[in-house]
Design an enzyme around this catalytic site. Structure first.
Site, PDB file in Angstrom:
ATOM      1  N   HIS A  68      20.286  36.669  22.658  1.00  0.00           N
ATOM      2  CA  HIS A  68      19.371  37.787  22.443  1.00  0.00           C
ATOM      3  C   HIS A  68      19.246  38.598  23.733  1.00  0.00           C
ATOM      4  O   HIS A  68      19.056  38.043  24.809  1.00  0.00           O
ATOM      5  CB  HIS A  68      18.004  37.241  22.015  1.00  0.00           C
ATOM      6  CG  HIS A  68      16.924  38.274  21.968  1.00  0.00           C
ATOM      7  ND1 HIS A  68      15.778  38.182  22.734  1.00  0.00           N
ATOM      8  CD2 HIS A  68      16.808  39.416  21.239  1.00  0.00           C
ATOM      9  CE1 HIS A  68      14.999  39.222  22.481  1.00  0.00           C
ATOM     10  NE2 HIS A  68      15.601  39.988  21.589  1.00  0.00           N
ATOM     11  N   HIS A  97      16.145  48.064  28.395  1.00  0.00           N
ATOM     12  CA  HIS A  97      15.138  47.326  27.633  1.00  0.00           C
ATOM     13  C   HIS A  97      14.007  48.285  27.321  1.00  0.00           C
ATOM     14  O   HIS A  97      13.046  48.399  28.073  1.00  0.00           O
ATOM     15  CB  HIS A  97      14.646  46.132  28.444  1.00  0.00           C
ATOM     16  CG  HIS A  97      14.040  45.042  27.623  1.00  0.00           C
ATOM     17  ND1 HIS A  97      12.989  45.268  26.758  1.00  0.00           N
ATOM     18  CD2 HIS A  97      14.336  43.729  27.514  1.00  0.00           C
ATOM     19  CE1 HIS A  97      12.665  44.124  26.171  1.00  0.00           C
ATOM     20  NE2 HIS A  97      13.478  43.177  26.607  1.00  0.00           N
TER      21      HIS A  97
END
Length: 338
Positions: free
Chosen positions: A48, A92
């Site tokens: 992930h 992110h």
């Protein structure tokens, strides 16, 4: 003159050396027994946010992408956004706060590894929350050369049982499978597949260490039949929580919310709702326990068993943070009967 009994074995040996049996000698993702298995009948342990590597609270992985692949991970998930230089970068949520570098560099890393490992099938899942034009992703893949390795289904979407075997994908030289969550369009880029035409996902950003969840989170209202599925098995913890004082003026609330959202971009997901703002980050300290292959509450094996009981089949992917901690690769072998 050689007697026939001596000559025939020599001839047979020469034939085998000259025309070796590809199937007999082939391994697929490290195991000959995986070669005749359909792609849709294999469970992959996935990394992930694979590109976000480091020691900060925002990072999801502790080892490089190359090291992840070397360890046995064959499913890499990440997310891309457009930075201030209009470059597609692995960010992110916010490229200003956490930029892991251009998408092309990430793809180049994958390409180099795949060039050196010709009997491996790898999958990429890219998050495209900005809904950036798919053509830009197509250009990035073409510039890396990965488009020539990309698997292109004969029909869209491909039926669950119609996927080729790993051996067939390797023999065809089409051993990279690429999915995208939002914005895929096979009319523009035929090798980037719509994730939710092929998968559903369980909930993510959980704070519950028991992982007592197998319900369908994305896509909304999806039916499980005919789809592979992804189990999101990564644990978060609270970094910041609590509402704003009641006497903060509306304008002030907006400013503070912007700050909270900014921190959420680098540290983790913001749980929305004024008065109940929560920023969560990966629970690195619990990674060994979370990534245990089985035998305990909240382990990989236990959540997979729960979901298998609900859907009648094992997941196609189990996504983990910190794949170098715990027993993720061992779990992958066990889930595939290896």
């Amino acid at each position: 003159m050689f007697p026939f009994s001596t000559f025939f074995p020599l001839l047979a040996s020469l034939f085998l050396l000259t025309f070796p049996s590809t199937y007999a000698q082939q391994t697929c993702n490290g195991h000959a027994s995986l070669c005749p298995r359909k792609y849709s009948n294999i469970t992959f342990i996935g990394a992930h946010n694979s590109a976000f590597v480091g020691d900060s609270p925002a990072d999801n992985q502790g080892i490089s992408v190359t090291a992840q692949l070397d360890s046995g991970i064959r499913f890499l998930q990440s997310q891309a956004h457009t930075n201030s230089f209009e470059t597609l970068s692995l960010c992110h949520t916010s490229c200003f706060l956490n930029d892991a570098g251009p998408l092309t560099e990430f793809l180049g890393t994958v390409k180099s590894w795949m060039d050196a490992h010709s009997d491996e099938v790898v999958t990429l899942l890219l998050g495209n929350g900005d809904r950036t034009d798919i053509a830009r992703y197509g250009e990035a893949f073409r510039s890396s050369g990965l488009d020539k390795m990309a698997y292109i289904p004969v029909t869209h979407p491909l039926a669950f049982d119609a996927w080729p075997t790993l051996g067939e994908m390797i023999d065809a030289g089409r051993r990279l499978v690429i999915f995208m969550d939002y914005g895929a369009d096979i009319q523009k880029v035929d090798f980037i597949l719509d994730e939710f035409a092929y998968y559903f996902e369980t909930p993510f950003n959980t704070l519950d260490p028991t992982f007592n969840q197998c319900s369908i989170d994305r896509p909304p209202n999806a039916q499980p039949e005919g789809r592979m599925y992804i189990v999101n098995h990564f644990l978060d913890k609270k970094l910041v929580e609590g509402g704003l004082p009641e006497d903060v003026e509306e304008q002030g609330k907006g400013m503070v919310e912007d700050v909270v959202s900014g921190f959420a971009g680098i540290f983790g997901r913001k749980r929305r709702g004024l008065g109940d703002d929560v920023i969560v980050v990966p629970f690195r300290e619990k990674a060994e326990e979370t990534n245990a292959k089985g035998g305990g509450e909240g382990s990989i094996g236990e959540q997979v068993e729960k979901c298998e009981g609900l859907y009648g089949r094992r997941p196609g992917v189990v996504l983990l943070d910190f794949v170098d901690e715990g027993e993720g690769v061992e779990a992958q072998r066990g889930l595939n009967g290896l």
